[in-house]
Design an enzyme around this catalytic site. Structure first.
Site, PDB file in Angstrom:
ATOM      1  N   LYS A  49      49.637  46.914  57.731  1.00  0.00           N
ATOM      2  CA  LYS A  49      49.119  45.995  58.418  1.00  0.00           C
ATOM      3  C   LYS A  49      47.188  46.683  57.780  1.00  0.00           C
ATOM      4  O   LYS A  49      47.226  47.277  58.521  1.00  0.00           O
ATOM      5  CB  LYS A  49      49.038  45.641  59.711  1.00  0.00           C
ATOM      6  CG  LYS A  49      48.189  44.936  60.553  1.00  0.00           C
ATOM      7  CD  LYS A  49      48.648  44.322  61.650  1.00  0.00           C
ATOM      8  CE  LYS A  49      47.882  43.455  62.842  1.00  0.00           C
ATOM      9  NZ  LYS A  49      48.152  43.636  63.938  1.00  0.00           N
ATOM     10  N   LYS A  56      51.492  42.293  56.030  1.00  0.00           N
ATOM     11  CA  LYS A  56      50.414  41.652  56.512  1.00  0.00           C
ATOM     12  C   LYS A  56      48.883  41.253  56.355  1.00  0.00           C
ATOM     13  O   LYS A  56      48.706  42.356  56.452  1.00  0.00           O
ATOM     14  CB  LYS A  56      50.827  41.744  58.136  1.00  0.00           C
ATOM     15  CG  LYS A  56      49.717  40.894  58.979  1.00  0.00           C
ATOM     16  CD  LYS A  56      50.687  41.419  60.011  1.00  0.00           C
ATOM     17  CE  LYS A  56      49.120  39.885  61.470  1.00  0.00           C
ATOM     18  NZ  LYS A  56      49.689  40.869  62.720  1.00  0.00           N
TER      19      LYS A  56
HETATM   20  C1  PBG Z   1      47.663  41.562  67.355  1.00  0.00           C
HETATM   21  C2  PBG Z   1      48.281  41.247  66.166  1.00  0.00           C
HETATM   22  C3  PBG Z   1      47.356  40.466  65.557  1.00  0.00           C
HETATM   23  C4  PBG Z   1      48.257  39.219  64.826  1.00  0.00           C
HETATM   24  C5  PBG Z   1      49.396  39.310  64.895  1.00  0.00           C
HETATM   25  N1  PBG Z   1      49.089  40.454  66.287  1.00  0.00           N
HETATM   26  C6  PBG Z   1      46.158  40.399  65.585  1.00  0.00           C
HETATM   27  C7  PBG Z   1      45.256  41.368  64.882  1.00  0.00           C
HETATM   28  O1  PBG Z   1      46.105  42.144  64.563  1.00  0.00           O
HETATM   29  O2  PBG Z   1      44.280  41.605  65.638  1.00  0.00           O
HETATM   30  C8  PBG Z   1      47.840  38.304  63.806  1.00  0.00           C
HETATM   31  C9  PBG Z   1      48.505  37.396  63.066  1.00  0.00           C
HETATM   32  C10 PBG Z   1      48.389  35.578  62.846  1.00  0.00           C
HETATM   33  O3  PBG Z   1      46.450  36.238  62.767  1.00  0.00           O
HETATM   34  O4  PBG Z   1      48.638  35.360  62.249  1.00  0.00           O
HETATM   35  N2  PBG Z   1      47.988  43.359  66.983  1.00  0.00           N
END
Ligand code: PBG
Length: 335
Positions: A204, A258
């Protein structure tokens, strides 16, 4: 150099022959997109009969639990395998330690219970990270201005048990703390929740494409600084393999990459290197930019949506988390 280097004689080798007819194109296509590949990402809010649009994601609404259950029934009817749920927490309940995350009657737990009661055969995936609950907007506990790893992992392990006890089938930690997969596995096992799965947000990235999500759950205003000390540097790809290897060794059942479309190279490397169930997340910013262009008449929404999801499949995704899952299921059924 490809092994099948063709003769330079185009009169013999005409690539267009295999593209000439629709039946031929369908016959030689290498990958396909099916409704079985879709996980529907959704936002849940307090209340009854509440549906509030996310302004930066036209077509996406935050739903109260009753409307979420209606949507879950529709998702199950069209064959979507699972929902991934994200709560919009009342700012009054947000604290620096995110303690509402551990309340077994919090919004996400009530949502899971309601969806599983109505649709026991529909998968429910819950996010484990503190950001919806944390007044600092971070995924973990901030101590002396730094997101503290081990202290956060302890809370997340308890959060995972709370969600699993509410009926969540698969716990998906999105926090990027080190060692959290092993800690969550141990905590779930000790609680007698051995069959609850772990989908690790393994690779991520610290991405600008999460902006609309933070609008949707109301963590944007709260967030102090950025998430670069725990989410990955977009410059790195070898590091993603190391992250995935660690999470698998710690007991992850599935891994995720992601964001999605700007990171298809990572998806391909992960799938080829490990051959494990690999999911990709078409994140909020990907949805928003395609949708905004379509709303201006600059892109064909349906075609660009299907093409982008097919690209995930081509890169190696076994399934894709997307805000457009329900709409895509409709488009695939109409084909
Ligand atoms: C939080 C989380 C995020 C997303 C999913 N879980 C945001 C972040 O890490 O700030 C993002 C999902 C999206 O942008 O659709 N832990």
């Amino acid at each position: 150099m490809p092994a099948f280097l063709p003769a330079a004689d185009f009169a013999r080798t005409r690539m267009r022959r295999n593209r000439r007819h629709d039946w031929m194109r369908r016959m030689v296509s290498e990958v396909g997109l099916s409704t079985n590949d879709l996980v529907w990402t959704m936002f849940v809010v307090e209340g009854a009969g509440v549906r509030t649009p996310v302004s930066s994601m036209p077509g996406v609404d935050r739903l109260s639990i009753d409307l979420l259950v209606d949507a879950a029934r529709r998702a199950e009817d069209v064959g979507i395998p699972a929902l991934a749920l994200f709560p919009v927490i009342d700012p009054a309940l947000k604290t620096p330690d995110g303690r509402e995350a551990l309340n077994p009657d919090n919004l996400i737990c009530r949502a899971v219970r309601a969806v599983k009661a109505a649709c026991p055969d529909l998968g429910v995936i819950c996010d484990v990270a503190l950001d919806p609950f944390n007044s600092d907007g971070h995924d973990g506990l901030v101590i002396d201005g730094y997101v503290a790893n081990d202290e956060t992992v302890e809370i997340l392990a308890r959060m995972a048990v709370v969600q699993a006890e509410a009926g969540c089938d698969v716990i998906a930690p999105s926090d990027m703390m080190d060692g959290r997969i092993a800690a969550l596995r141990d905590a779930l096992d000790q609680a007698g929740l051995r069959d609850v799965g772990l989908l690790s947000y393994a690779a991520k990235y610290a991405s600008a494409f999460y902006g609309p999500f933070r609008d949707a759950i109301g963590s944007k205003g709260a967030l102090k600084g950025d998430k670069k000390t725990y989410q990955m540097d977009p410059a790195n790809s070898d590091e993603a393999l190391r992250e995935v290897a660690l999470d698998l060794a710690e007991g992850a059942d599935m891994v995720m990459v992601k964001p999605g479309l700007p990171y298809l190279d990572i998806l391909r490397r992960v799938k080829e290197s490990f051959g494990v169930p690999t999911l990709a997340y078409q994140v909020s910013g990907e949805y928003a930019m395609m949708r905004a262009a379509a709303d201006h008449g600059w892109l064909d929404w349906e075609r660009s949506l299907l093409e982008s999801l097919l690209a995930f499949k081509r890169a190696g995704a076994d399934a894709i988390l997307t805000y457009a899952a329900f709409e895509v299921a409709g488009l695939l059924a109409a084909k």
